[in-house]
Design an enzyme around this catalytic site. Sequence first.
Site, PDB file in Angstrom:
ATOM      1  CB  SER A 138      -1.069  -0.072   1.294  1.00  0.00           C
ATOM      2  OG  SER A 138      -1.715   1.252   1.445  1.00  0.00           O
ATOM      3  CE  LYS A 164      -4.538   0.164   0.357  1.00  0.00           C
ATOM      4  NZ  LYS A 164      -5.399  -0.676   1.280  1.00  0.00           N
ATOM      5  CE  LYS A 166      -4.095   3.925   1.940  1.00  0.00           C
ATOM      6  NZ  LYS A 166      -5.441   3.060   2.380  1.00  0.00           N
ATOM      7  CG  ASP A 191      -7.765   2.174   0.393  1.00  0.00           C
ATOM      8  OD1 ASP A 191      -8.903   2.550   0.065  1.00  0.00           O
ATOM      9  OD2 ASP A 191      -7.294   1.740   1.260  1.00  0.00           O
ATOM     10  CD  GLU A 216      -8.811  -0.941   0.381  1.00  0.00           C
ATOM     11  OE1 GLU A 216      -7.898  -1.143  -0.319  1.00  0.00           O
ATOM     12  OE2 GLU A 216      -8.674  -1.174   1.478  1.00  0.00           O
ATOM     13  CG  ASP A 241     -10.610  -1.060   4.607  1.00  0.00           C
ATOM     14  OD1 ASP A 241     -10.753  -1.437   5.728  1.00  0.00           O
ATOM     15  OD2 ASP A 241      -9.422  -0.505   4.380  1.00  0.00           O
ATOM     16  CE  LYS A 265      -7.286  -2.264   6.418  1.00  0.00           C
ATOM     17  NZ  LYS A 265      -7.504  -0.775   6.335  1.00  0.00           N
ATOM     18  N   GLY A 293      -3.850  -4.048   6.149  1.00  0.00           N
ATOM     19  CA  GLY A 293      -2.938  -3.740   7.026  1.00  0.00           C
ATOM     20  C   GLY A 293      -3.425  -2.527   7.687  1.00  0.00           C
TER      21      GLY A 293
HETATM   22  O1  OSB Z   1      -7.412   1.784   4.216  1.00  0.00           O
HETATM   23  O2  OSB Z   1      -6.014  -0.042   4.144  1.00  0.00           O
HETATM   24  C1  OSB Z   1      -6.286   1.381   4.544  1.00  0.00           C
HETATM   25  C2  OSB Z   1      -3.225   2.348   6.709  1.00  0.00           C
HETATM   26  C3  OSB Z   1      -4.076   3.077   7.613  1.00  0.00           C
HETATM   27  C4  OSB Z   1      -5.149   3.272   7.524  1.00  0.00           C
HETATM   28  C5  OSB Z   1      -6.077   2.569   6.569  1.00  0.00           C
HETATM   29  C6  OSB Z   1      -5.526   1.725   5.409  1.00  0.00           C
HETATM   30  C7  OSB Z   1      -3.910   1.730   5.530  1.00  0.00           C
HETATM   31  C8  OSB Z   1      -3.347   1.032   4.424  1.00  0.00           C
HETATM   32  C9  OSB Z   1      -1.892   0.464   4.888  1.00  0.00           C
HETATM   33  O3  OSB Z   1      -3.614   1.072   3.179  1.00  0.00           O
HETATM   34  C10 OSB Z   1      -1.518  -1.042   4.931  1.00  0.00           C
HETATM   35  C11 OSB Z   1      -0.431  -1.455   5.200  1.00  0.00           C
HETATM   36  O4  OSB Z   1      -0.494  -1.687   6.685  1.00  0.00           O
HETATM   37  O5  OSB Z   1       0.835  -1.429   4.685  1.00  0.00           O
HETATM   38 MG    MG Z   2      -8.464   0.578   2.982  1.00  0.00          MG
END
Ligand code: OSB
Ligand code: MG
Length: 371
Positions: A138, A164, A166, A191, A216, A241, A265, A293
């Site tokens: 991510s 992925k 953001k 995401d 996402e 999510d 999660k 994560g």
């Molecule tokens: O939406 O998946 C998410 C991190 C903090 C809050 C929300 C998200 C995330 C990540 C990090 O995408 C994933 C990781 O731990 O590598």
């Molecule tokens: Mg997410």
Amino acid sequence: MSFQIERIVLRQIRMPLVHFFETSFSRTYARDIVLVEVVSDGLSGWGEVTAGENPFYNEEWTASIWPLLVNCAAPRVLHHPLASATEIFGRTAHIRGHFMARGGLEAAVWDLEARRAGIPLARHIGGGARTEIACGVSIGIHDSVEQLLNTIETEVNAGYQRIKIKIKPGWDIAVIREVRRVFPNIRLMADANSAYTLADAGRLKQLDEFNLMMIEQPLEHDDIIDHATLQKQLATPLCLDECIRTARHAEQAIAMHACGIINIKLGRVGGFREARRIHDIAQSNGIPVWCGGMLESGIGRAHNIALSTLPNFVLPGDVSASKRYWTRDIIVPPVEVSSQGTIAVPTAPGFGYHIDFDYLKSVTVREETLS
Ligand code: OSB
Ligand code: MG
């Protein structure tokens, strides 16, 4: 053989991230994480609470965890005869929400139970058929597209199986167009962490041209219905999510065709019991899942590895190497990813890594023993 939790040790640790992590809702430079140790018959089990530093991903945050566990959850678990770790979810089910706090405690008891049985946590939860799990990364919002492209190149070269990124309004269409131009063939997804509304459907529809594996959680954190409306308009599958907090939510979202994929999660759903139920419901409906994560320390990371061995975790997850986040992790060895983008599932009892107690002590800022 029944057992009792004699003692619960809560620890809060503070660890700086190697690089800040930015989502549509905030930028994080350091993590404040609550760890849960449960003790019985001279053995310890460990769990990690996955809440963030602010109540922005969901309503929980580091500061809400301690009072919830001390006042509401721990008294329901301490000194009660337990036949199995599956009972922990129900013992705290009178609490509305607060799944991450409850899930950290729940996961610790699963780890303890695996150690009592002398088997790996992955096998104990009913997984463990795979010897390795598939990993994606991510990648947060960057200060420039050029920097983002550099990070993607680093991770693709490291072997990660999917990328992925953001997104948020203003960091979406043009950015993904450029990523696709430079990396036409990578497995790519986006995401949004709830940064859009149905009014943005036209904008989100433009993402269909980039062959994304999924988008996402584009809409509200607590919405399923608008996602179903949006999904009808998009060719790209939606992945949910934030809004899938219970097995019932998963059932309803699937029945409404609100998503094609679910991100599970462990913390968000309150631990292994509910995670497995969501996994099973998705599996029986032909909906693939993957493990998300929350910037975990090695303990949460190890639990995510175990969870990812269940059979319907068929897509690469967000479980990646310790060194992407930490200069030094609290477990040894750190979580390592092969050049094929896989993590070998540990075979030692429990979550399968050793705790680096010297380092853990040095990053602990608060500790309390409940008995
Ligand atoms: O939406 O998946 C998410 C991190 C903090 C809050 C929300 C998200 C995330 C990540 C990090 O995408 C994933 C990781 O731990 O590598
Ligand atoms: Mg997410």
